[in-house]
Design a protein around this motif. Sequence first.
Motif, short mmCIF file in Angstrom:
data_model
loop_
_atom_site.label_atom_id
_atom_site.label_comp_id
_atom_site.label_asym_id
_atom_site.label_seq_id
_atom_site.Cartn_x
_atom_site.Cartn_y
_atom_site.Cartn_z
N LEU A 1 43.51 -70.82 6.81
CA LEU A 1 42.69 -71.11 7.70
C LEU A 1 41.22 -70.61 7.36
O LEU A 1 41.21 -69.39 6.58
CB LEU A 1 42.82 -70.29 9.09
CG LEU A 1 44.23 -71.32 9.89
CD1 LEU A 1 44.23 -70.67 11.15
CD2 LEU A 1 43.88 -72.55 10.04
N TRP A 2 40.20 -71.05 7.68
CA TRP A 2 38.83 -70.52 7.23
C TRP A 2 38.21 -69.53 8.57
O TRP A 2 38.43 -70.05 9.62
CB TRP A 2 37.78 -71.64 6.98
CG TRP A 2 38.03 -72.36 5.77
CD1 TRP A 2 38.94 -71.96 4.76
CD2 TRP A 2 37.22 -73.47 5.17
NE1 TRP A 2 38.88 -72.97 3.70
CE2 TRP A 2 37.93 -73.75 4.05
CE3 TRP A 2 36.20 -74.23 5.86
CZ2 TRP A 2 37.30 -74.89 3.28
CZ3 TRP A 2 35.71 -75.33 4.96
CH2 TRP A 2 36.29 -75.39 3.75
N THR A 3 37.50 -68.62 8.17
CA THR A 3 36.57 -67.72 8.80
C THR A 3 35.37 -68.33 9.34
O THR A 3 35.14 -69.23 8.59
CB THR A 3 36.60 -66.22 8.39
OG1 THR A 3 35.66 -66.52 7.16
CG2 THR A 3 37.82 -65.79 7.76
N VAL A 4 34.92 -67.69 10.48
CA VAL A 4 33.55 -68.19 10.80
C VAL A 4 32.46 -68.08 9.51
O VAL A 4 31.88 -68.92 9.30
CB VAL A 4 33.06 -67.47 11.90
CG1 VAL A 4 31.58 -67.61 12.14
CG2 VAL A 4 34.11 -67.74 13.26
N PRO B 1 35.77 -78.42 14.86
CA PRO B 1 36.70 -77.59 16.14
C PRO B 1 37.27 -76.38 15.60
O PRO B 1 37.73 -76.09 14.54
CB PRO B 1 38.03 -78.65 16.10
CG PRO B 1 37.65 -79.66 15.08
CD PRO B 1 36.41 -79.50 14.76
N GLY B 2 37.10 -75.34 16.46
CA GLY B 2 37.57 -73.99 16.02
C GLY B 2 38.82 -73.38 16.83
O GLY B 2 38.80 -74.05 18.06
N TYR B 3 39.22 -72.40 16.34
CA TYR B 3 40.58 -72.27 17.30
C TYR B 3 40.57 -70.61 17.38
O TYR B 3 40.31 -69.77 16.47
CB TYR B 3 41.81 -72.65 16.60
CG TYR B 3 42.03 -73.96 16.61
CD1 TYR B 3 42.17 -74.75 17.51
CD2 TYR B 3 41.38 -74.45 15.40
CE1 TYR B 3 42.36 -76.47 17.37
CE2 TYR B 3 41.57 -76.20 15.12
CZ TYR B 3 42.10 -76.91 16.12
OH TYR B 3 41.92 -78.18 16.13
N ARG B 4 40.79 -69.98 18.46
CA ARG B 4 40.74 -68.49 18.88
C ARG B 4 42.08 -67.97 18.57
O ARG B 4 43.31 -68.62 19.21
CB ARG B 4 40.23 -68.09 20.19
CG ARG B 4 40.16 -66.81 20.40
CD ARG B 4 39.14 -66.56 21.58
NE ARG B 4 37.99 -66.77 21.70
CZ ARG B 4 37.02 -65.91 20.74
NH1 ARG B 4 37.42 -64.98 20.00
NH2 ARG B 4 35.69 -66.37 20.67
N VAL C 1 38.06 -66.22 15.48
CA VAL C 1 37.91 -67.79 15.55
C VAL C 1 38.18 -68.16 14.01
O VAL C 1 37.63 -67.69 12.96
CB VAL C 1 36.64 -68.28 15.84
CG1 VAL C 1 36.32 -69.72 15.69
CG2 VAL C 1 36.04 -67.71 17.34
N ARG C 2 39.12 -69.09 14.04
CA ARG C 2 39.45 -69.64 12.85
C ARG C 2 39.38 -71.18 12.77
O ARG C 2 39.40 -72.00 13.93
CB ARG C 2 40.88 -69.33 12.31
CG ARG C 2 41.20 -67.97 12.27
CD ARG C 2 40.35 -67.28 10.91
NE ARG C 2 40.86 -65.87 10.59
CZ ARG C 2 39.94 -64.83 10.87
NH1 ARG C 2 38.70 -65.30 11.45
NH2 ARG C 2 40.25 -63.85 10.73
N THR D 1 24.25 -69.65 14.18
CA THR D 1 24.33 -70.95 14.47
C THR D 1 25.76 -71.59 14.87
O THR D 1 25.68 -72.20 15.50
CB THR D 1 23.51 -71.89 13.40
OG1 THR D 1 22.33 -71.01 13.16
CG2 THR D 1 23.44 -73.33 13.62
N LEU D 2 26.39 -71.29 14.10
CA LEU D 2 27.97 -71.66 14.21
C LEU D 2 28.61 -71.23 15.58
O LEU D 2 28.96 -72.24 16.29
CB LEU D 2 28.74 -71.30 13.13
CG LEU D 2 30.06 -71.90 12.74
CD1 LEU D 2 30.00 -73.56 12.60
CD2 LEU D 2 30.76 -71.51 11.65
N TYR D 3 28.35 -69.98 15.93
CA TYR D 3 28.81 -69.45 17.07
C TYR D 3 27.95 -70.12 18.45
O TYR D 3 28.41 -70.44 19.44
CB TYR D 3 28.62 -67.93 17.40
CG TYR D 3 29.51 -67.43 16.76
CD1 TYR D 3 30.84 -67.47 17.28
CD2 TYR D 3 29.54 -66.37 15.67
CE1 TYR D 3 31.84 -66.67 16.82
CE2 TYR D 3 30.45 -65.41 15.31
CZ TYR D 3 31.83 -65.84 15.77
OH TYR D 3 32.78 -65.10 15.08
#
Length: 67
Positions: free
Chosen positions: A12-15, A40-43, A48-49, A28-30
């Motif tokens: 999984l990628w980090t922010v 889509p991101g997942y907590r 967040v990943r 900006t991403l947040y």
Amino acid sequence: MAGEVPSRFEALWTVEHVAEYLGLAIATLYGWRGRGYGPPGYRLGNKVRYRPEEVRAWVAEQTSRAS
């Protein structure tokens, strides 16, 4: 070979990674995430990943919309 990730699974990628991939500021991403926009991101706990394949698919979708 303990600890190796099978080749069909990508970490999984980090922010930070996604922001760098997209050429954006982390803020900006947040901001996008708060507005329900962007990939889509997942907590996971307090982190967040992102799934790399979903980030790439989101980028491809944006590219096709611009055409």
